[in-house]
Design a protein around this motif. Structure first.
Motif, PDB file in Angstrom:
ATOM      1  N   SER A  46      13.062  -0.453  -4.999  1.00 21.40           N
ATOM      2  CA  SER A  46      12.487  -0.623  -3.513  1.00 21.40           C
ATOM      3  C   SER A  46      12.952  -1.825  -2.822  1.00 21.40           C
ATOM      4  CB  SER A  46      10.727  -0.715  -4.021  1.00 21.40           C
ATOM      5  OG  SER A  46      10.484  -1.922  -4.571  1.00 21.40           O
ATOM      6  N   GLY A  47      13.878  -2.350  -3.610  1.00 19.10           N
ATOM      7  CA  GLY A  47      14.417  -3.342  -2.699  1.00 19.10           C
ATOM      8  C   GLY A  47      14.006  -4.887  -3.082  1.00 19.10           C
ATOM      9  N   HIS A  48      12.944  -5.018  -3.900  1.00 22.02           N
ATOM     10  CA  HIS A  48      12.462  -6.094  -4.052  1.00 22.02           C
ATOM     11  C   HIS A  48      13.124  -6.965  -5.299  1.00 22.02           C
ATOM     12  CE1 HIS A  48       9.147  -4.066  -2.175  1.00 22.02           C
ATOM     13  NE2 HIS A  48       8.729  -5.189  -1.812  1.00 22.02           N
ATOM     14  N   ALA A  51      12.246  -8.219  -9.243  1.00 21.07           N
ATOM     15  CA  ALA A  51      12.919  -7.581 -10.235  1.00 21.07           C
ATOM     16  C   ALA A  51      13.438  -8.779 -11.250  1.00 21.07           C
ATOM     17  CB  ALA A  51      13.911  -6.613  -9.936  1.00 21.07           C
ATOM     18  N   ARG A  52      14.140  -9.653 -10.554  1.00 21.22           N
ATOM     19  CA  ARG A  52      14.918 -10.613 -11.720  1.00 21.22           C
ATOM     20  C   ARG A  52      13.816 -11.551 -12.275  1.00 21.22           C
ATOM     21  NH1 ARG A  52      19.825 -12.395 -10.278  1.00 21.22           N
ATOM     22  NH2 ARG A  52      19.256 -14.479 -10.321  1.00 21.22           N
ATOM     23  N   LEU A 100       3.298  -0.176  -5.572  1.00 24.50           N
ATOM     24  CA  LEU A 100       3.951  -1.312  -6.408  1.00 24.50           C
ATOM     25  C   LEU A 100       2.938  -2.329  -6.850  1.00 24.50           C
ATOM     26  CD1 LEU A 100       7.494  -2.102  -5.087  1.00 24.50           C
ATOM     27  CD2 LEU A 100       6.928  -0.759  -7.118  1.00 24.50           C
ATOM     28  N   GLU A 101       1.838  -2.526  -6.162  1.00 23.97           N
ATOM     29  CA  GLU A 101       0.885  -3.519  -6.437  1.00 23.97           C
ATOM     30  C   GLU A 101       0.071  -3.048  -7.531  1.00 23.97           C
ATOM     31  OE1 GLU A 101       0.327  -6.785  -5.529  1.00 23.97           O
ATOM     32  OE2 GLU A 101       2.157  -6.410  -4.533  1.00 23.97           O
ATOM     33  N   GLU A 102      -0.481  -1.740  -7.565  1.00 23.47           N
ATOM     34  CA  GLU A 102      -1.117  -1.211  -8.654  1.00 23.47           C
ATOM     35  C   GLU A 102      -0.458  -1.145  -9.879  1.00 23.47           C
ATOM     36  OE1 GLU A 102      -4.056   2.229  -7.085  1.00 23.47           O
ATOM     37  OE2 GLU A 102      -2.307   1.826  -5.517  1.00 23.47           O
ATOM     38  N   ALA A 103       1.035  -0.834  -9.909  1.00 25.31           N
ATOM     39  CA  ALA A 103       1.795  -0.620 -11.013  1.00 25.31           C
ATOM     40  C   ALA A 103       1.914  -2.108 -11.534  1.00 25.31           C
ATOM     41  CB  ALA A 103       3.259  -0.236 -10.448  1.00 25.31           C
TER      42      ALA A 103
END
Length: 617
Positions: free
Chosen positions: A405-407, A411-412, A377-380
């Motif tokens: 991924s539950g984050h 996301a919000r 996710l960090e690279e995304a």
């Protein structure tokens, strides 16, 4: 010496006529080769000019851009001994073609002065990027406008606003031409308002083959292939535009043989038509026929290459084809990038992405999806932050990746930062509500809605649902599902009754959620009502098997389990077998349960073993 009578600009005395230039204007030849995409001949003509005017330089620069060679186009501009407003404007167009909007804006600000052509180029650049707000700002700031400017903004309104805004703007235009009429015609066709399409077509003072092609495209898009054929047969001339539109319509509706008939009857086929037939085969899964068309073409362009890349069955084939053709553009590179990601080669995709000279939104979307699926996710997020303008697809991918991924907080933030861009456009104290008939914008809103409903902020989710200017089946199903998860069964049932259209997912939600709260007679009534209206899928039958298991009705369970294959043509999944093992174990038929456990085409896990062992004694 007069250039017209004897100068080297128009004639080539004492020079062999290797290019067939005698008696012709080199500028016209240069322009002709450029429009035909023949860079080799265009460059030969250009190099033959003893006096290279600004116009000649500009034509060559534009030719490079049209063929996807942005580096050569930029190099040509900076090699020019001098620039005029036309060449500056042409470079702005080059940058906008490749979605390098920041560079286009910088070029505009660097110009010594601005005229209508320059302003029109900047307007077109923002329109090309899909930024309605900035397009309208440029339009409002222009001191003079022509019909092209009005048509550009009209096109943006039809893309991003409802026709309630686009039609009044059209009515207020100082004049209309065929382009503006065709834009309005296409807008009605895009949203499926075929009655208005017919009305506009009838009141147009004049129409051309583009108008007819728009009608054909509109009818075929919504399944009215017969009406499209009627329009096609009524055209006074079947030129390449009309035939290609009909061919593409047949291809989109799966009528491959009819598309081939149109193709075969065309007396002259340009590369656009060949590419359309190639895309027809590729889109409908006729890979071998696509290869035959590709190898039968006298020439290939970047579209041909990209189409063949998209239908390559394996990564090795795609990579081999890509490496065989040195001519590439951003589109073909994006297809190759997607092939690496789809093939699970995320490191190769990263190296390829880093080696690309330019990225557009599609490049970023592919890499965000690739990194997200790999759990990186960090690279995304790093790739996502490369974007400088809002794009609904990219924002949806990044926000959904965090949510899955539950984050939810991240996301919000992603969705929240962009929501105002999607729902409202603020300019000159004017509020323009977006009509979200564009599929990508609606997907963005649905993803944002889903995050709100899953993250526990149910009130905000419901408010967003009521603010949405347009909803589709996914929108309604998300809210029904949210009410069921909260246990608000009556509200969910009422909302289900209000659904404008119910698909199999809607019914599955009812069976999986609502039916546990009602008696068995009503459960069976809902199920039988559903199978009369929709073809059940694996989830539907799983719900039915759960219901039979819950009731302890082994005979009914066995009948429906057998129906999976015999009546509905479905293969039982692991969940179906697990449910069967459960009911057999609870009914005390442990031998049957053991036999099923050992013969099912899936490896049993702890769940299946537990269901048997807990009923062993």
């Amino acid at each position: 010496m007069s250039l017209i009578s004897g100068g080297n600009f128009f004639s080539f005395p004492n020079r062999p006529d290797r290019l067939g230039l005698h008696g012709r204007s080199p500028i016209l030849l240069l322009s002709g080769f450029a429009k035909a995409g023949d860079l080799i001949q265009a460059k030969k003509v250009f190099d033959s000019l003893s006096h290279k005017s600004i116009l000649a330089w500009t034509i060559l620069m534009t030719a490079y851009a049209q063929c996807g060679h942005i580096d050569n186009a930029i190099e040509t501009f900076y090699s020019m001994p001098e620039h005029d407003l036309v060449s500056w404007s042409a470079l702005i167009n080059v940058y906008s073609t490749f979605s390098v909007i920041c560079a286009a804006k910088l070029m505009f600000e660097s110009m010594p002065e601005w005229n209508l052509v320059a302003w029109s180029s900047l307007l077109a650049a923002y329109a090309q990027s899909g930024d309605l707000r900035k397009t309208k700002n440029v339009f409002d700031f222009m001191q003079s406008r022509n019909i092209v400017c009005y048509s550009t903004l009209l096109t943006m309104y039809t893309r991003f606003c409802s026709l309630d805004h686009a039609k009044p703007f059209f009515d207020q235009m100082p004049e209309w031409n065929l382009v503006s009429w065709n834009v309005l015609l296409s807008a009605y066709a895009k949203i499926g308002n075929l009655e208005s399409v017919q009305e506009v077509f009838l009141i147009m003072e004049a129409w051309n083959l583009v108008s007819g092609a728009t009608m054909i495209t509109g009818y075929t898009k919504y399944g009215h292939i017969g009406k499209a054929q009627t329009i096609f047969e009524s055209l006074p001339v079947w030129n390449a535009v009309a035939c290609t539109a009909m061919l593409t319509g047949y291809a989109q509706t799966g009528h491959v043989l009819l598309a081939k008939q149109v193709f075969d009857t065309m007396p002259v086929r340009g590369i656009v038509t060949w590419n359309a037939m190639l895309a027809c085969y590729a889109r409908n899964g006729y890979t071998e026929d696509a290869k035959a068309i590709f190898h039968g073409m006298k020439e290939h362009d970047i579209v041909s290459l990209t189409t063949m890349l998209s239908c390559s069955r394996c990564l090795a084939d795609a990579e081999s084809l890509f490496n065989r053709y040195p001519e590439r553009n951003l589109c073909s590179e994006n297809v190759m990038l997607d092939a690496f990601v789809s093939g699970g080669k995320i490191e190769q995709a990263k190296r390829f992405f880093d080696g690309m000279k330019y990225h557009d939104f599609q490049s970023l979307v592919v890499m965000v999806l690739g990194f997200s699926h790999a759990g990186r996710l960090e690279e995304a997020k790093y790739v996502f932050e490369e974007a400088r303008e809002f794009n609904p697809v990219l924002w949806t991918c990044m926000g959904s990746a965090y949510a899955q991924s539950g984050h939810f907080e991240e996301a919000r933030q992603i969705f929240g930062n962009a929501s105002d861009v999607v729902f409202l456009d603020d300019n000159a104290n004017e509020k323009i509500a977006w009509h979200l008939h564009d599929h990508n914008d609606l997907v963005f809103c649905n993803a944002h809605l889903s995050v709100c409903l899953q993250d526990g902020d149910f009130v905000e989710g419901v408010q967003k649902f009521h603010r949405m200017k347009q909803r589709d089946q996914v929108t309604w199903n998300s809210v029904v599902s949210a009410y069921i998860r909260r246990g608000q069964v009556i509200t969910a049932a009422r909302l289900f009754d209000r659904l404008p259209v119910r698909d199999v997912t809607s019914w599955n939600l009812v069976l999986a959620g609502l039916c546990w709260k009602i008696d068995s007679e009503v459960r069976n009534e809902v199920f039988h009502k559903m199978i009369l209206m929709e073809m059940p899928d694996e989830v539907t039958l799983l719900c039915k098997l759960y219901l039979c298991s819950h009731e302890g009705n082994l005979a009914n369970f066995s009948r429906w389990f057998a129906s999976l294959r015999s009546d509905f043509g479905l293969e039982p999944t692991k969940q179906h077998y697990s449910t069967a093992i459960d009911i057999l174990s609870r009914a005390g038929d442990l031998r049957e349960a053991w036999d099923l456990l050992n013969t099912m085409p899936f490896y049993p896990d702890e769940m299946e073993w537990t269901k048997i062992t807990k009923h062993k004694h």
